[in-house]
Design a protein around this motif. Structure first.
Motif, PDB file in Angstrom:
ATOM      1  N   SER A 437      16.967   3.532   2.463  1.00  0.00           N
ATOM      2  CA  SER A 437      15.637   3.025   2.136  1.00  0.00           C
ATOM      3  C   SER A 437      15.606   1.513   2.242  1.00  0.00           C
ATOM      4  O   SER A 437      16.431   0.828   1.637  1.00  0.00           O
ATOM      5  CB  SER A 437      15.262   3.450   0.708  1.00  0.00           C
ATOM      6  N   THR A 439      14.272  -2.463   1.906  1.00  0.00           N
ATOM      7  CA  THR A 439      13.697  -3.250   0.821  1.00  0.00           C
ATOM      8  C   THR A 439      12.353  -3.801   1.257  1.00  0.00           C
ATOM      9  O   THR A 439      12.275  -4.477   2.284  1.00  0.00           O
ATOM     10  CB  THR A 439      14.622  -4.416   0.447  1.00  0.00           C
ATOM     11  N   SER A 445       7.057  -5.304  -5.228  1.00  0.00           N
ATOM     12  CA  SER A 445       6.332  -4.094  -4.842  1.00  0.00           C
ATOM     13  C   SER A 445       7.304  -2.930  -4.754  1.00  0.00           C
ATOM     14  O   SER A 445       8.508  -3.103  -4.671  1.00  0.00           O
ATOM     15  CB  SER A 445       5.630  -4.304  -3.501  1.00  0.00           C
ATOM     16  N   SER A 446       6.767  -1.731  -4.759  1.00  0.00           N
ATOM     17  CA  SER A 446       7.587  -0.536  -4.606  1.00  0.00           C
ATOM     18  C   SER A 446       7.154   0.171  -3.332  1.00  0.00           C
ATOM     19  O   SER A 446       6.110  -0.116  -2.769  1.00  0.00           O
ATOM     20  CB  SER A 446       7.396   0.382  -5.815  1.00  0.00           C
ATOM     21  N   LEU A 447       8.007   1.083  -2.857  1.00  0.00           N
ATOM     22  CA  LEU A 447       7.670   1.811  -1.645  1.00  0.00           C
ATOM     23  C   LEU A 447       6.399   2.633  -1.836  1.00  0.00           C
ATOM     24  O   LEU A 447       6.136   3.168  -2.907  1.00  0.00           O
ATOM     25  CB  LEU A 447       8.834   2.716  -1.256  1.00  0.00           C
ATOM     26  N   TRP A 448       5.631   2.738  -0.752  1.00  0.00           N
ATOM     27  CA  TRP A 448       4.391   3.496  -0.796  1.00  0.00           C
ATOM     28  C   TRP A 448       4.633   4.916  -0.303  1.00  0.00           C
ATOM     29  O   TRP A 448       5.549   5.171   0.474  1.00  0.00           O
ATOM     30  CB  TRP A 448       3.330   2.863   0.114  1.00  0.00           C
ATOM     31  N   ARG A 492      -2.169   2.784  -0.139  1.00  0.00           N
ATOM     32  CA  ARG A 492      -2.134   1.948  -1.327  1.00  0.00           C
ATOM     33  C   ARG A 492      -3.565   1.652  -1.756  1.00  0.00           C
ATOM     34  O   ARG A 492      -4.501   1.761  -0.965  1.00  0.00           O
ATOM     35  CB  ARG A 492      -1.391   0.647  -0.990  1.00  0.00           C
ATOM     36  N   SER A 575       7.887   5.397   1.767  1.00  0.00           N
ATOM     37  CA  SER A 575       8.883   6.372   1.337  1.00  0.00           C
ATOM     38  C   SER A 575       8.558   7.688   2.021  1.00  0.00           C
ATOM     39  O   SER A 575       7.424   8.165   1.981  1.00  0.00           O
ATOM     40  CB  SER A 575       8.832   6.552  -0.183  1.00  0.00           C
TER      41      SER A 575
END
Length: 577
Positions: A437, A439, A445-448, A492, A575
């Motif tokens: 995965s 970065t 932010s986090s993975l969408w 998002r 993701s």
């Protein structure tokens, strides 16, 4: 000239009147009256206001002109248009100007003795414009009394309330009026130039061809158009509305005068061509064949330097607000095509061509040494215009080229925007979907979630394999769906900034979403769109459905991520778990 003998019908009536074929020179006919044949009727129809004459050769017969205004097959005293007058000892004549309509000639005699007579009739259009005016802006309802403008030339000047130069007509009232001006003419074969200036909406038709279509509220504005006449008689119609104080309208048709402006090699030398859009939705691909020898050629203009005002190579114009050549009536406003060429050097590297335009265009590059011609846009077809930029990465062999863009305009505003510059030297490598995965490049932010959960990446971000000439850089990823057209979800939370169907620079039906912090996502080739501009969407909100619109060969979603206007690898944000 010999006589044409009409077949006799005794005591014929208006309902059995003999039809006359009128011409400017006329052809005499011969007939007889007698004890049982006291009158003969002839009929004819005029399509335009015309000069008419009738000459009757007879010692005792008379001729009168009638019009059945009541359409009851009979004639009252007030339906007599004119009586003949003597011309020498043996002739009677009629000569007058007549409005369009159906008329009758009655040849009669009070003498019962048998007698022959000759009748010669002529008619020739006066070339005036028939004017029908309305007390609204929609050309609807009952028209005011018909007027006739002009003196035979293909031009007139007046205003929408009814005042014309030299015709003595009266005005209607102040505001909110419309008018239709029509005539029929025989035009010699060739290209013709239409000029019209009016306030608010105006359009011009020649036959069935729309030459000028500027039907919109506007100030007093000049308009220009061109058409090719085949030599046949054709109708000409001008329509105009005026919402404010009645303003002037000026109209003129004249044979087109071919013009040819000079241009340096580093400038855009542009040849304009008339185009009849009744034939097809776009001009023929060889519309510019034979250059100025083409019968549709209008002339050559210089659209200026290939270095734009922003310093980039290319060209940018919008003839709705300004032009590169401020030359009045020469430029056509509707239904035209153009071919424009300049010279540019390329070093063999990859260049990004950025283009948008209305309504259609082609971009070509031809080596100056007489070598190959390269189609930068799809070969042998028009690229459909769009409101968004289309980016094309292309590598030409090093050398000097004639760069040509072909362009056509159907209606309204002509606009075109083309630039090219070296592609970035460092090309990002595509990320494997099976790698760990990534970065996200945006802090905190986090993975969408994927906009198409469960569907694989079928084409990654980055440089794609191509020929030795063409370099294709893929600025997003493709998620293939096979025969399925599943729903697409917003990746998002954000606000829809663009949601339009159509070609859209090859993207087909397209959605763009602004997520804040300079982050945007783009969803292309959709079969349908279920959101609109301004809608706020959350993660997993359905925004449309997968399709294969635009430049696409099968069902898939093309998905892009942009940060501060620069494209990023979407796989670094998503993701796929």
């Amino acid at each position: 000239m010999g006589y044409f003998v009409m077949p006799d019908r005794r005591d014929n009536t208006p309902r059995t009147a003999r039809l006359l074929q009128l011409s400017a020179s006329g052809r005499p006919l011969k007939d007889a009256l007698g004890r049982s044949d006291r009158q003969d009727y002839y009929s004819f129809k005029l399509k335009t206001r015309s000069s008419f004459s009738a000459t009757l050769g007879s010692l005792k017969a008379e001729v009168e002109l009638l019009q059945d205004r009541d359409r009851n097959g009979k004639f009252s005293a007030n339906e007599r248009v004119a009586n003949s007058t003597p011309k020498g000892k043996r002739a009677k004549t009629l000569a007058l100007a007549l409005n369009p309509g159906t008329y009758y000639l009655r040849v009669f005699s009070g003498d019962r003795a048998n007698q022959t007579y000759s009748l010669k009739t002529t008619a020739e259009s006066l070339g005036q414009f028939q004017v029908k005016r309305y007390t609204n802006t929609t050309l609807s309802g009952k028209a005011l009394p018909t007027e006739y403008w002009g003196n035979g030339d293909l031009k007139f000047f007046g205003n929408s309330s009814g005042n014309s130069s030299g015709n003595g007509s009266s005005s209607t009232n102040g505001t909110g009026v419309s008018a239709r001006y029509t005539t029929v003419r025989s035009l010699s074969p060739g290209l013709y130039h239409v000029k019209v200036a009016a306030e608010d909406g105006v359009r011009v038709r020649v036959g069935q061809q729309m030459v000028i279509d500027q039907w919109a509220d506007q100030g007093y504005t000049p308009h220009s158009g061109y058409f090719y006449a085949s030599g046949k008689q054709t109708s000409i119609a001008v329509e105009h509305y005026d919402k404010g104080t009645p303003g002037a309208i000026a109209f003129e048709i004249q044979p087109a005068a071919l013009f040819q402006d000079g241009a340096k090699p580093s400038e855009w030398k542009t040849t304009l061509f008339a185009w009849d859009d009744r034939q097809s939705n776009s001009p023929a691909l060889d519309f510019a064949a034979n250059g100025l020898r083409n019968k549709q050629a209008i002339g050559v203009i210089n659209l200026g330097s290939q270095i734009r005002s922003d310093g980039k190579s290319g060209i940018q114009f919008d003839w709705g607000t300004h032009t590169y050549v401020n030359d009045g009536y020469r430029l056509p406003h509707d239904t035209f095509a153009l071919q424009s060429t300049t010279i540019a050097d390329f070093d063999g590297g990859s260049y990004t061509f950025r283009v948008k335009g209305d309504d259609g265009f082609q971009i070509l590059a031809r080596r100056k040494d007489g070598g190959k011609t390269y189609a930068i846009t799809p070969k042998n077809q028009w690229a459909q215009g769009s409101k968004t930029y289309q980016e094309i990465d292309y590598r030409l062999p090093a050398g000097q080229y004639d760069i040509t863009f072909n362009y056509f305009e159907k209606r309204n505003t002509a606009s075109f925007d083309l630039s090219w510059e070296k592609s970035p030297q460092t090309v990002p490598s595509p990320t494997s979907p099976t790698s760990p995965s990534p970065t996200p490049p945006v802090s905190g932010s986090s993975l969408w979630d994927s906009p198409l959960p469960g569907y694989p990446v079928t084409s990654s971000y980055g440089q794609r394999e191509g020929s030795e000439i063409v370099s294709s850089f893929h600025r997003g990823i493709d998620l293939g769906t096979g025969d399925e057209t599943p729903p697409i979800e917003a990746a998002r939370t954000g606000v829809v900034t663009y949601a339009e169907t159509g070609w859209n620079g090859g993207f087909g039906n397209l959605i763009e979403i602004d997520h804040g912090d300079g982050i945007e996502t783009r969803y292309a080739h959709l079969s349908s769109i279920v959101v609109k501009q301004g809608d706020r969407v959350d993660t997993n909100t359905v925004i449309g459905y997968v399709g294969t619109t635009g430049n696409s060969t099968g069902n898939h979603l093309h998905f892009e991520v942009r940060v501060n206007g620069e494209d990023q690898n979407p796989e670094n944000f998503l993701s796929f778990a």
